[in-house]
Write a protein that holds these residues in place. Structure first.
Motif, PDB file in Angstrom:
ATOM      1  N   GLY A 164       0.810  -1.216   0.000  1.00 21.57           N
ATOM      2  CA  GLY A 164       0.000   0.000   0.000  1.00 21.57           C
ATOM      3  C   GLY A 164       0.840   1.260   0.000  1.00 21.57           C
ATOM      4  N   VAL A 165       0.308   2.331  -0.628  1.00 20.51           N
ATOM      5  CA  VAL A 165       0.962   3.631  -0.605  1.00 20.51           C
ATOM      6  C   VAL A 165      -0.088   4.709  -0.373  1.00 20.51           C
ATOM      7  CG1 VAL A 165       2.922   2.991  -2.071  1.00 20.51           C
ATOM      8  CG2 VAL A 165       0.840   3.848  -3.123  1.00 20.51           C
ATOM      9  N   ALA A 166       0.373   5.857   0.113  1.00 18.96           N
ATOM     10  CA  ALA A 166      -0.472   7.040   0.273  1.00 18.96           C
ATOM     11  C   ALA A 166       0.431   8.259   0.164  1.00 18.96           C
ATOM     12  CB  ALA A 166      -1.205   7.016   1.619  1.00 18.96           C
ATOM     13  N   PHE A 167      -0.161   9.400  -0.225  1.00 21.82           N
ATOM     14  CA  PHE A 167       0.628  10.625  -0.407  1.00 21.82           C
ATOM     15  C   PHE A 167      -0.084  11.794   0.266  1.00 21.82           C
ATOM     16  CE2 PHE A 167       1.482  14.570  -2.739  1.00 21.82           C
ATOM     17  CZ  PHE A 167       2.869  14.636  -2.621  1.00 21.82           C
ATOM     18  N   ALA A 168       0.676  12.563   1.044  1.00 22.28           N
ATOM     19  CA  ALA A 168       0.147  13.777   1.674  1.00 22.28           C
ATOM     20  C   ALA A 168       1.307  14.657   2.113  1.00 22.28           C
ATOM     21  CB  ALA A 168      -0.726  13.425   2.885  1.00 22.28           C
ATOM     22  N   ASP A 169       1.157  15.965   1.938  1.00 15.16           N
ATOM     23  CA  ASP A 169       2.119  16.944   2.441  1.00 15.16           C
ATOM     24  C   ASP A 169       3.551  16.602   2.035  1.00 15.16           C
ATOM     25  OD1 ASP A 169       0.031  18.295   3.628  1.00 15.16           O
ATOM     26  OD2 ASP A 169       0.265  17.277   5.555  1.00 15.16           O
ATOM     27  N   HIS A 210       0.116 -13.666   6.199  1.00 17.49           N
ATOM     28  CA  HIS A 210      -0.472 -12.712   5.263  1.00 17.49           C
ATOM     29  C   HIS A 210       0.340 -11.421   5.371  1.00 17.49           C
ATOM     30  CE1 HIS A 210      -4.262 -15.268   5.661  1.00 17.49           C
ATOM     31  NE2 HIS A 210      -3.931 -15.306   4.385  1.00 17.49           N
ATOM     32  N   TRP A 211       1.204 -11.199   4.389  1.00 12.77           N
ATOM     33  CA  TRP A 211       2.209 -10.151   4.504  1.00 12.77           C
ATOM     34  C   TRP A 211       1.792  -8.833   3.866  1.00 12.77           C
ATOM     35  CZ3 TRP A 211       3.900  -8.330  -0.212  1.00 12.77           C
ATOM     36  CH2 TRP A 211       3.637  -9.147  -1.322  1.00 12.77           C
ATOM     37  N   THR A 212       0.781  -8.833   2.985  1.00 12.29           N
ATOM     38  CA  THR A 212       0.406  -7.591   2.298  1.00 12.29           C
ATOM     39  C   THR A 212      -0.235  -6.610   3.278  1.00 12.29           C
ATOM     40  OG1 THR A 212      -1.710  -8.564   1.645  1.00 12.29           O
ATOM     41  CG2 THR A 212       0.102  -8.725   0.077  1.00 12.29           C
ATOM     42  N   LYS A 213       0.223  -5.389   3.243  1.00 13.12           N
ATOM     43  CA  LYS A 213      -0.332  -4.331   4.078  1.00 13.12           C
ATOM     44  C   LYS A 213      -0.782  -3.186   3.174  1.00 13.12           C
ATOM     45  CE  LYS A 213       1.881  -6.374   7.736  1.00 13.12           C
ATOM     46  NZ  LYS A 213       2.729  -7.583   7.674  1.00 13.12           N
ATOM     47  N   ASP A 214      -2.081  -2.936   3.130  1.00 12.47           N
ATOM     48  CA  ASP A 214      -2.590  -1.852   2.299  1.00 12.47           C
ATOM     49  C   ASP A 214      -2.719  -0.580   3.120  1.00 12.47           C
ATOM     50  OD1 ASP A 214      -3.329  -0.762  -0.067  1.00 12.47           O
ATOM     51  OD2 ASP A 214      -5.298  -1.681  -0.171  1.00 12.47           O
ATOM     52  N   LEU A 215      -2.811   0.561   2.431  1.00 11.34           N
ATOM     53  CA  LEU A 215      -2.906   1.865   3.098  1.00 11.34           C
ATOM     54  C   LEU A 215      -4.043   2.681   2.519  1.00 11.34           C
ATOM     55  CD1 LEU A 215       0.675   3.453   3.449  1.00 11.34           C
ATOM     56  CD2 LEU A 215      -0.819   2.652   5.283  1.00 11.34           C
ATOM     57  N   ALA A 216      -4.654   3.496   3.352  1.00 11.29           N
ATOM     58  CA  ALA A 216      -5.610   4.507   2.903  1.00 11.29           C
ATOM     59  C   ALA A 216      -5.453   5.737   3.780  1.00 11.29           C
ATOM     60  CB  ALA A 216      -7.045   3.986   2.975  1.00 11.29           C
ATOM     61  N   ASN A 269      -7.750  -6.258   2.539  1.00  8.32           N
ATOM     62  CA  ASN A 269      -6.979  -5.540   1.520  1.00  8.32           C
ATOM     63  C   ASN A 269      -7.901  -4.526   0.854  1.00  8.32           C
ATOM     64  OD1 ASN A 269      -4.098  -6.691   1.090  1.00  8.32           O
ATOM     65  ND2 ASN A 269      -5.357  -8.536   1.309  1.00  8.32           N
ATOM     66  N   GLY A 270      -7.371  -3.821  -0.148  1.00  6.55           N
ATOM     67  CA  GLY A 270      -8.208  -2.912  -0.921  1.00  6.55           C
ATOM     68  C   GLY A 270      -8.854  -1.819  -0.104  1.00  6.55           C
ATOM     69  N   LEU A 271      -8.115  -1.221   0.816  1.00  7.95           N
ATOM     70  CA  LEU A 271      -8.698  -0.150   1.640  1.00  7.95           C
ATOM     71  C   LEU A 271      -9.024   1.060   0.769  1.00  7.95           C
ATOM     72  CD1 LEU A 271      -6.496  -0.146   4.875  1.00  7.95           C
ATOM     73  CD2 LEU A 271      -8.433  -1.600   4.281  1.00  7.95           C
ATOM     74  N   ALA A 272     -10.236   1.577   0.926  1.00 10.04           N
ATOM     75  CA  ALA A 272     -10.656   2.745   0.144  1.00 10.04           C
ATOM     76  C   ALA A 272     -11.795   3.444   0.856  1.00 10.04           C
ATOM     77  CB  ALA A 272     -11.096   2.329  -1.259  1.00 10.04           C
ATOM     78  N   PHE A 273     -11.768   4.777   0.827  1.00 12.28           N
ATOM     79  CA  PHE A 273     -12.881   5.555   1.379  1.00 12.28           C
ATOM     80  C   PHE A 273     -13.893   5.831   0.272  1.00 12.28           C
ATOM     81  CE2 PHE A 273      -9.945   6.275   4.805  1.00 12.28           C
ATOM     82  CZ  PHE A 273     -10.767   6.390   5.920  1.00 12.28           C
ATOM     83  N   ASN A 274     -15.152   5.606   0.582  1.00  9.08           N
ATOM     84  CA  ASN A 274     -16.225   5.896  -0.361  1.00  9.08           C
ATOM     85  C   ASN A 274     -16.379   7.411  -0.487  1.00  9.08           C
ATOM     86  OD1 ASN A 274     -18.869   6.466  -1.429  1.00  9.08           O
ATOM     87  ND2 ASN A 274     -19.446   4.368  -0.999  1.00  9.08           N
ATOM     88  N   PRO A 275     -16.234   7.983  -1.689  1.00  7.13           N
ATOM     89  CA  PRO A 275     -16.317   9.440  -1.833  1.00  7.13           C
ATOM     90  C   PRO A 275     -17.676  10.015  -1.453  1.00  7.13           C
ATOM     91  CG  PRO A 275     -15.341   8.439  -3.788  1.00  7.13           C
ATOM     92  CD  PRO A 275     -15.903   7.322  -2.959  1.00  7.13           C
TER      93      PRO A 275
END
Length: 485
Positions: A164-169, A210-216, A269-275
């Motif tokens: 997982g990746v995320a971007f801010a600031d 279970h090694w996958t780590k997702d990000l949101a 997995n597949g973390l996502a915020f509903n817009p």
């Protein structure tokens, strides 16, 4: 044939197991569509000495071959020659990050059957020969927003099994198999050379089943949410090995302090915020070895402090009798997930379509990447599906959107992560085909400007432009019950 070789090996190495008679609902006549939606059909468990196995041997895509999409959509090869692409992430300027990763080495087998499982996974991923380097984040740039990649850059290499990746600031956060790393990064950079810092350690090896780590990233930008899968199928490594696992953690982006946000989620997995609703959603891989039609994987909104059953129960109060000692108190707390996807589809990717440029039938819903089954007697998954939403909730059956990954008993590819690119088209990471596919409106419609994966501020679909823009757009400016012994 792959399946017969696996069955022979499984028979030799499976060891002693409890054998329960399978009911008629667990045979090959079971219709998986009965397990899609809010109220899935759940047959009686079936535990056999030799589990159901059918593995698709990976053959890859020939030049000119593509997956299949419905009328009104067009699919093209966005990028080839990748190595295990797992997730895709769009930055505010429209650049796309492709996370390529391979499981960390060195997990000790807990049971003889784990040796077979590792071999099966290598076949299912097409990794039986010489392996090319992976664990890379690649940046893809479509400079004129025409749907074709113009530049490719290796942004980060030699990572620890990223996902997982995320971007801010001006910070790129990368969830590896054991940490959330924070890298200084300015939009437009083609390479990251600055040293990262560890924002927070995550549950890692030596087992790290279970090694996958997702990000949101939270809608207000203050928190990161990270998924951490269980350290076993059904606590065969002991309950102590599951501390802060089978859970989603909430991490303060400034301090790195975290808390358990939700638990009882075997492999989220597949973390996502509903817009639309601003709620966190995820897809979850449920437990194995209860038969080919148990337990359905699912998509659900993730409630703060909620417990979803693993390991003691599934789908609310359906008790898993393999777990000892029983915990009726935990079963009573377990809440039912929102939407079943059917058994063993291995859902790994989730993205919402609300701000995309896709046609009206896909204007408001969720795309789900289903990696595909290996532990049932007929293939299930191996596709990208779409679930329509209304008022922030699922509102109808799944619709197949990207298919053709399976050809007879062979797999040309396997979809994993999904996302919306800088033009409003759907991207699909194909880790067995080592490619990323782009699914766009057949008429060439694009969004007027990129919408970043981390940006869920918009409350409705963007107004699409009728043709691609000639210039790139400017950059866009909660505790759950712990699993305890």
């Amino acid at each position: 044939m792959v399946s017969s070789r696996i069955l022979l090996s499984a028979a030799l190495l499976s060891g002693v197991a409890v054998i329960l008679p399978a009911c008629s609902e667990q045979d090959g006549n079971f219709d998986p569509s009965q397990q899609i939606g809010a109220d899935p059909v759940l047959p009686e468990p079936s535990r056999n000495l030799i589990p159901d196995l059918k593995v698709a041997e990976v053959i890859g895509w020939k030049d000119g071959e593509t997956p299949t999409v419905p009328e009104g959509l067009k699919i093209t090869l966005y990028q080839k020659d990748l190595v295990n692409p797992r997730t895709v992430h769009t930055l505010p300027n429209g650049d796309v990050l492709v996370v390529q990763s391979r499981a960390p080495a060195g997990e000790p087998p807990s049971r003889p059957k784990d040796i077979i499982r590792g071999w099966i996974m290598s076949i299912a991923h097409g990794e039986t020969g010489e392996q090319k380097p992976s664990n890379i984040i690649t940046l893809l740039r479509d400079s004129n927003r025409d749907g074709t990649v113009d530049e490719r850059h290796e942004l980060l290499t030699k990572l620890d099994s990223p996902f997982g990746v995320a971007f801010a600031d001006n910070t790129l956060y990368v969830a590896t198999s054991s940490n959330i790393m924070a890298y200084p990064y300015e939009l437009g950079q083609n390479e990251i050379t600055a040293e990262p810092k560890i924002l927070t350690p995550l549950p890692g090896g030596p087992i790290n089943h279970h090694w996958t780590k997702d990000l949101a990233l939270s809608p207000d930008g203050t928190m990161l949410y990270v998924s951490v899968g269980s350290n076993s199928n059904i606590v065969e490594n002991g309950i102590e090995a599951e501390k802060n696992r089978a859970a989603i953690l909430q991490v303060d982006r400034q301090t790195g302090a975290f808390k358990l946000f939700a638990s009882g989620l075997r492999n989220p997995n597949g973390l996502a915020f509903n817009p639309e609703s601003k709620e966190l959603w995820a897809v979850i891989n449920e437990r194995d070895e209860l038969g080919p039609n148990l337990v359905p994987d699912y998509m659900t909104s993730v409630k703060e402090n909620a417990f979803y059953g693993w390991p003691w129960s599934y789908y609310g109060n359906h008790v898993d009798a393999r777990v000892y000692p029983p915990r009726p108190d935990m079963v009573e707390k377990a809440i039912k997930p929102d939407y079943a996807l059917s058994s063993h589809v291995a859902a790994l990717g989730l993205t919402f379509s609300l701000n995309s440029a896709l046609p009206a039938p896909y204007a408001n819903g969720a795309f789900i990447g289903e990696h595909g089954s290996w532990n049932r007697n007929a293939f299930n998954g191996y596709r990208v599906t779409y679930v329509p939403f209304e008022n922030g909730k699922p509102a109808g059956k799944t619709q197949d959107v990207v298919t053709g990954f399976i050809q007879g008993d062979k797999a040309r590819g396997r979809p994993v992560g999904v996302g919306i690119d800088g033009t409003g088209a759907l991207l699909v990471a194909d880790d067995a085909g080592n490619a990323v596919w782009r699914v766009a409106a057949a008429d060439g419609t694009v969004t007027p400007a990129p919408v970043a994966t981390d940006d869920v501020s918009a409350s409705g679909p963007a107004s699409p432009a009728s043709a691609p823009a000639s210039q790139p757009a400017a950059p866009a400016a909660p505790s759950a019950p712990a699993i305890q012994p």
